[in-house]
Design an enzyme around this catalytic site. Structure first.
Site, PDB file in Angstrom:
ATOM      1  N   GLN A 156       0.815  -1.201   0.000  1.00 50.63           N
ATOM      2  CA  GLN A 156       0.000   0.000   0.000  1.00 50.63           C
ATOM      3  C   GLN A 156       0.859   1.267   0.000  1.00 50.63           C
ATOM      4  O   GLN A 156       0.641   2.174  -0.795  1.00 50.63           O
ATOM      5  CB  GLN A 156      -0.927  -0.009   1.215  1.00 50.63           C
ATOM      6  CG  GLN A 156      -1.981   1.072   1.181  1.00 50.63           C
ATOM      7  CD  GLN A 156      -2.847   1.077   2.432  1.00 50.63           C
ATOM      8  OE1 GLN A 156      -2.491   0.466   3.442  1.00 50.63           O
ATOM      9  NE2 GLN A 156      -3.962   1.757   2.376  1.00 50.63           N
TER      10      GLN A 156
ATOM     11  N   LEU B 290      -5.787  -2.954 -11.164  1.00 52.10           N
ATOM     12  CA  LEU B 290      -5.283  -4.293 -10.859  1.00 52.10           C
ATOM     13  C   LEU B 290      -4.720  -4.388  -9.443  1.00 52.10           C
ATOM     14  O   LEU B 290      -4.791  -5.430  -8.801  1.00 52.10           O
ATOM     15  CB  LEU B 290      -4.224  -4.592 -11.921  1.00 52.10           C
ATOM     16  CG  LEU B 290      -3.220  -5.710 -11.909  1.00 52.10           C
ATOM     17  CD1 LEU B 290      -2.778  -5.933 -13.343  1.00 52.10           C
ATOM     18  CD2 LEU B 290      -2.004  -5.402 -11.076  1.00 52.10           C
ATOM     19  N   TYR B 291      -4.165  -3.257  -8.977  1.00 46.93           N
ATOM     20  CA  TYR B 291      -3.474  -3.251  -7.680  1.00 46.93           C
ATOM     21  C   TYR B 291      -4.423  -2.976  -6.506  1.00 46.93           C
ATOM     22  O   TYR B 291      -3.970  -2.752  -5.389  1.00 46.93           O
ATOM     23  CB  TYR B 291      -2.349  -2.214  -7.678  1.00 46.93           C
ATOM     24  CG  TYR B 291      -0.998  -2.766  -7.251  1.00 46.93           C
ATOM     25  CD1 TYR B 291      -0.772  -3.233  -5.942  1.00 46.93           C
ATOM     26  CD2 TYR B 291       0.063  -2.833  -8.135  1.00 46.93           C
ATOM     27  CE1 TYR B 291       0.453  -3.737  -5.556  1.00 46.93           C
ATOM     28  CE2 TYR B 291       1.297  -3.341  -7.756  1.00 46.93           C
ATOM     29  CZ  TYR B 291       1.484  -3.791  -6.462  1.00 46.93           C
ATOM     30  OH  TYR B 291       2.697  -4.291  -6.087  1.00 46.93           O
TER      31      TYR B 291
ATOM     32  N   GLY C 292       0.221  -8.109 -14.058  1.00 48.95           N
ATOM     33  CA  GLY C 292       0.844  -7.205 -13.091  1.00 48.95           C
ATOM     34  C   GLY C 292       2.350  -7.101 -13.270  1.00 48.95           C
ATOM     35  O   GLY C 292       2.917  -6.007 -13.199  1.00 48.95           O
TER      36      GLY C 292
ATOM     37  N   SER D 156       4.804  -3.766 -13.478  1.00 52.02           N
ATOM     38  CA  SER D 156       5.650  -3.570 -12.321  1.00 52.02           C
ATOM     39  C   SER D 156       7.121  -3.469 -12.723  1.00 52.02           C
ATOM     40  O   SER D 156       7.818  -2.513 -12.365  1.00 52.02           O
ATOM     41  CB  SER D 156       5.408  -4.733 -11.350  1.00 52.02           C
ATOM     42  OG  SER D 156       6.447  -4.828 -10.423  1.00 52.02           O
TER      43      SER D 156
HETATM   44  C1  HEM Z   1      -7.672  -0.618   5.891  1.00 55.51           C
HETATM   45  C2  HEM Z   1      -6.982  -0.508   4.817  1.00 55.51           C
HETATM   46  C3  HEM Z   1      -7.387   0.244   3.581  1.00 55.51           C
HETATM   47  C4  HEM Z   1      -8.383   1.159   3.418  1.00 55.51           C
HETATM   48  C5  HEM Z   1      -9.374   1.681   4.450  1.00 55.51           C
HETATM   49  C6  HEM Z   1      -8.344   1.572   2.040  1.00 55.51           C
HETATM   50  C7  HEM Z   1      -9.206   2.477   1.469  1.00 55.51           C
HETATM   51  C8  HEM Z   1      -9.101   2.966   0.193  1.00 55.51           C
HETATM   52  C9  HEM Z   1      -9.921   3.996  -0.359  1.00 55.51           C
HETATM   53  C10 HEM Z   1     -11.063   4.709   0.372  1.00 55.51           C
HETATM   54  C11 HEM Z   1      -9.494   4.225  -1.619  1.00 55.51           C
HETATM   55  C12 HEM Z   1     -10.039   5.258  -2.585  1.00 55.51           C
HETATM   56  C13 HEM Z   1     -11.145   4.682  -3.370  1.00 55.51           C
HETATM   57  C14 HEM Z   1     -11.620   5.659  -4.410  1.00 55.51           C
HETATM   58  O1  HEM Z   1     -12.069   6.737  -4.055  1.00 55.51           O
HETATM   59  O2  HEM Z   1     -11.522   5.330  -5.590  1.00 55.51           O
HETATM   60  C15 HEM Z   1      -8.407   3.323  -1.872  1.00 55.51           C
HETATM   61  C16 HEM Z   1      -7.710   3.258  -3.050  1.00 55.51           C
HETATM   62  C17 HEM Z   1      -6.677   2.368  -3.297  1.00 55.51           C
HETATM   63  N1  HEM Z   1      -6.196   1.412  -2.457  1.00 55.51           N
HETATM   64 FE1  HEM Z   1      -6.781   1.129  -0.550  1.00 55.51          FE
HETATM   65  N2  HEM Z   1      -7.336   0.906   1.399  1.00 55.51           N
HETATM   66  C18 HEM Z   1      -6.731   0.092   2.311  1.00 55.51           C
HETATM   67  C19 HEM Z   1      -5.685  -0.772   2.066  1.00 55.51           C
HETATM   68  C20 HEM Z   1      -5.065  -0.964   0.846  1.00 55.51           C
HETATM   69  C21 HEM Z   1      -4.019  -1.919   0.612  1.00 55.51           C
HETATM   70  C22 HEM Z   1      -3.408  -2.887   1.637  1.00 55.51           C
HETATM   71  C23 HEM Z   1      -3.668  -1.809  -0.690  1.00 55.51           C
HETATM   72  C24 HEM Z   1      -2.611  -2.669  -1.316  1.00 55.51           C
HETATM   73  C25 HEM Z   1      -2.055  -2.497  -2.447  1.00 55.51           C
HETATM   74  C26 HEM Z   1      -4.494  -0.755  -1.288  1.00 55.51           C
HETATM   75  C27 HEM Z   1      -4.455  -0.304  -2.601  1.00 55.51           C
HETATM   76  C28 HEM Z   1      -5.189   0.732  -3.105  1.00 55.51           C
HETATM   77  C29 HEM Z   1      -5.012   1.287  -4.428  1.00 55.51           C
HETATM   78  C30 HEM Z   1      -4.000   0.852  -5.474  1.00 55.51           C
HETATM   79  C31 HEM Z   1      -5.931   2.317  -4.549  1.00 55.51           C
HETATM   80  C32 HEM Z   1      -6.123   3.281  -5.723  1.00 55.51           C
HETATM   81  C33 HEM Z   1      -5.390   4.558  -5.384  1.00 55.51           C
HETATM   82  C34 HEM Z   1      -5.648   5.674  -6.343  1.00 55.51           C
HETATM   83  O3  HEM Z   1      -5.864   5.409  -7.518  1.00 55.51           O
HETATM   84  O4  HEM Z   1      -5.601   6.836  -5.917  1.00 55.51           O
HETATM   85  N3  HEM Z   1      -5.323  -0.277  -0.305  1.00 55.51           N
HETATM   86  N4  HEM Z   1      -8.199   2.573  -0.759  1.00 55.51           N
END
Ligand code: HEM
Ligand code: NAG
Ligand code: NAG
Ligand code: NAG
Ligand code: NAG
Length: 597
Positions: free
Chosen positions: A200, A381-382, A524, A528
């Site tokens: 993350q 994908l991620y 992926g 990557s």
């Molecule tokens: C409790 C843990 C986590 C929470 C609460 C969380 C929450 C979120 C939220 C709210 C979004 C934005 C969604 C949107 O508005 O489109 C997001 C995006 C994302 N999350 Fe998580 N996430 C968590 C853990 C993780 C983990 C472990 C990964 C591992 C790779 C991850 C990868 C991503 C990715 C790649 C995005 C897209 C980011 C972007 O395009 O800006 N997240 N997550």
């Protein structure tokens, strides 16, 4: 007059793909490119009403739809091993790899892996969410994520072209039924939370969707490993985070240990809930790193590492100014990151018995292109949210989501050692196979599917073909879980070619004993590796000691490990790894402890 009155209405209706404004949509008037007729990376160009041509140049195929292989293509296809077979060899026969690991064969195979994988990614980049054809704007405007496959044309009957005409599943229902966790299922490859939070924190430097501009845009203009999560994504933010002395970043000391400053000392914009007192708002390069203790932990570790490297460079170069110390340290941090990602993180994720190696010189005599553009497909994908557990276990205490979200006190209350130790021992969830997404992040998967329709991401099977994988012919072939296969068949009205990209990646049958299925790996890995090796520091002009402040700095990059990253910045050295310890490892550790007593 009538024209002006009707104009906006027409536009409105056209957006909804409703046949309106006198444009009769008969079967003949569907844009023929909506059928995605061109195979093998041929390019579809529309001519008259229902006339199209596939540009098959340099695809190795010809014919109306680029389906007829040329002679050498036939030979190549015949000789090419299947991804499944290659994966099987790489993850079995450890005795072969014990030999390969210590011979020239390792370098040979590593170079092969890197070149074969990165050849899937076009460089310079091609399309984006607005342009389904090559254009200067698409090449030049880096505010867009790029697209590997062009978006489905706007004037098609459905977001998938013509597939899904019978209706696509309600995203909420799809996620509720097939993604949502029933009971926690841990990753069979033994990935831990140290791994999950690494994934993350590391990917959030280049996945930063700029929602205010639109879901196809990014705020992370570095398009790769630029350590923007440590230094901020703009010069302004960087300067607010810097001490502007000896190259260092601002910090505060708590119980004699270094932590990020509060937003009082480093006045950067952070996303905290409105009621958070300012002395509890820690300042990081990334706006959201206050969200989770794991993100705060990595942010703190990198802060300490940056300032530690600054001290080393300063003694070596007493006459360097703040700026040069900062910039050179940033390169070292980027180099350390890429090494740890390839040699430990990707090593753990791949399950390969071949020992992976980060050595940019491997590509210096090939036609590899430096540079990278982050793709929207890579971002989708991620979305590995099934990694997240039901609760965090920290040093014997249990924290629910309500307790740990935006709770920055956890960081200094337990300290880096205890967090590292705890996260290294707690298993992460299996990403693939369905039914493993914690309720708190269900909405993230829903949104991903909604966005992919809005941005007209092509069907899963089209991506299978793009990465040399056989398109699935049925939902039963796609999933070995009876319930998933049947439910998807109903959702997608029996049409496997209507299955969408993100559900395809997360619900596909997992490989035996693996964290996810074939497609996640085969799609992926190219994104990557291209992103990691395409970094400017890997290019022949940059990859030399002087870039990193001389031999000492270059050695830091070339010997970086996760363990050193943690233990050179903590007083005691905790158990630190990307996988939970095995029984044998636990016993060995216990014996060591007893010996020490
Ligand atoms: C409790 C843990 C986590 C929470 C609460 C969380 C929450 C979120 C939220 C709210 C979004 C934005 C969604 C949107 O508005 O489109 C997001 C995006 C994302 N999350 Fe998580 N996430 C968590 C853990 C993780 C983990 C472990 C990964 C591992 C790779 C991850 C990868 C991503 C990715 C790649 C995005 C897209 C980011 C972007 O395009 O800006 N997240 N997550
Ligand atoms: C090319 O693709 C179109 C649309 O999918 C199809 O109708 C046509 O039969 C194909 N032509 C050949 C030669 O396969
Ligand atoms: C070869 O590398 C793999 C992956 O790092 C490792 O599991 C294995 O023990 C290595 N074998 C030898 C002899 O180094
Ligand atoms: C990139 O495209 C967007 C959308 O058209 C536009 O708002 C933005 O100004 C462009 N950026 C540059 C640097 O031209
Ligand atoms: C935040 O974490 C601390 C431990 O550092 C804990 O005592 C406190 O209860 C947590 N806050 C909330 C709101 O759960």
């Amino acid at each position: 007059m009538r024209f002006f009155a009707l104009g906006p209405v027409c536009v409105f209706f056209l957006l909804l793909w409703v046949p309106a404004c006198g444009e009769k949509v008969t079967s003949g008037s569907v844009n023929p490119c909506c059928y995605l007729p061109c195979q093998n990376q041929g390019v579809c160009v529309r001519y008259a009403e229902d006339k199209y041509e596939c540009d098959c140049i340099r695809t190795g195929f010809h014919g109306e739809n680029c389906t007829v292989p040329e002679f050498w293509t036939r030979v190549r296809l015949f000789l090419r091993p299947s991804p499944g077979a290659v994966h099987f060899i790489l993850t079995h026969f450890s005795w072969i790899w014990d030999i390969v690991n210590s011979t020239f064969m390792r370098d040979f195979l590593m170079r092969l892996v890197l070149t074969v994988r990165s050849n899937f990614i076009p460089s310079p980049p091609t399309y984006n969410s607005k342009y389904s054809y090559l254009s200067w704007e698409s090449y030049y405007n880096v505010s867009y994520y790029t697209r590997l496959l062009p978006p489905v044309p706007e004037d098609c009957p459905t977001p998938l072209g013509v597939r899904g005409g019978a209706g696509l599943p309600d995203p909420e229902l799809l996620v509720e039924k097939l993604f949502k966790r029933k009971t926690f299922r841990k990753d069979p490859q033994r990935c831990n939370l140290m791994f999950a939070f690494f994934a993350q924190h590391f990917t959030h430097q280049f996945f930063k969707t700029y929602n205010r501009m639109g879901p196809g845009f990014t705020k992370a203009l570095g398009h790769g490993v630029d350590a923007g999560h440590i230094y901020g994504d703009s010069l302004k933010r960087q300067l607010q985070l810097r001490l502007l002395k000896d190259g260092k970043l601002k910090y505060q000391l708590i119980n004699g240990e270094m932590y990020p400053p509060t937003t009082l000392e480093a006045p950067v914009k952070m996303n905290y809930p409105p009621n958070t007192p300012q002395n509890q708002q820690l300042a990081f390069g990334h706006e959201l790193f206050g969200l989770l203790p794991g993100l705060g932990m990595y942010g703190t570790i990198w802060l300490r590492e940056h300032n530690r490297v600054c001290d080393i460079l300063k003694t070596l170069h007493p006459h360097w100014d703040d700026e040069q110390l900062f910039q050179t340290t940033r390169f070292i941090i980027i180099g350390e990151t890429i090494r740890i990602v390839i040699e430990e993180y990707v090593q753990q994720l791949s399950g390969y018995h071949m020992k992976l190696k980060f050595d940019p010189t491997m590509l210096h005599n090939t036609d590899f292109q430096y540079g990278n553009r982050i793709a929207l497909e890579f971002d989708h994908l991620y979305h590995w949210h099934p990694l997240m557990p039901d609760a965090l276990n920290i040093d014997g205490d249990t924290f629910t989501y309500e307790q740990f979200i935006f709770n920055t006190s956890i960081l200094s209350h337990y300290g880096i050692e205890k967090l590292v130790e705890s996260f290294s021992r707690q298993p992460a969830g299996q990403i693939g196979g369905g039914y493993n997404l914690h309720a708190i992040v269900v909405h993230v998967a829903v949104k991903t599917i909604e966005v992919s329709r809005l941005l007209r991401v092509q069907p899963f099977n089209e991506y299978r073909k793009r990465f040399n994988l056989k398109p699935y012919t049925s939902f039963r072939e796609f999933s070995d879980d009876e319930e998933i296969a049947l439910q998807l068949e109903e959702f997608y009205h029996g049409d496997i070619n209507a299955l969408e990209f993100y559900p395809g990646l997360l619900l596909e049958k997992t490989r035996p004993g693996a964290i996810f299925g074939e497609s996640m790996v085969e799609m992926g890995a190219p994104f990557s590796l291209k992103g990691l090796l395409g970094n400017p520091i890997c290019s022949p002009t940059y990859w030399k000691p002087s870039t990193f402040g001389g031999k000492v700095g270059f050695d830091i990059v070339n010997s970086a490990t996760l363990k050193k990253l943690v233990c050179l910045n903590t007083k005691t050295c905790p158990y630190v790894a990307f996988r939970v310890p095995t029984q044998a490892e636990l016993e060995k550790e216990n014996r060591k402890r007893k010996d020490e007593l």
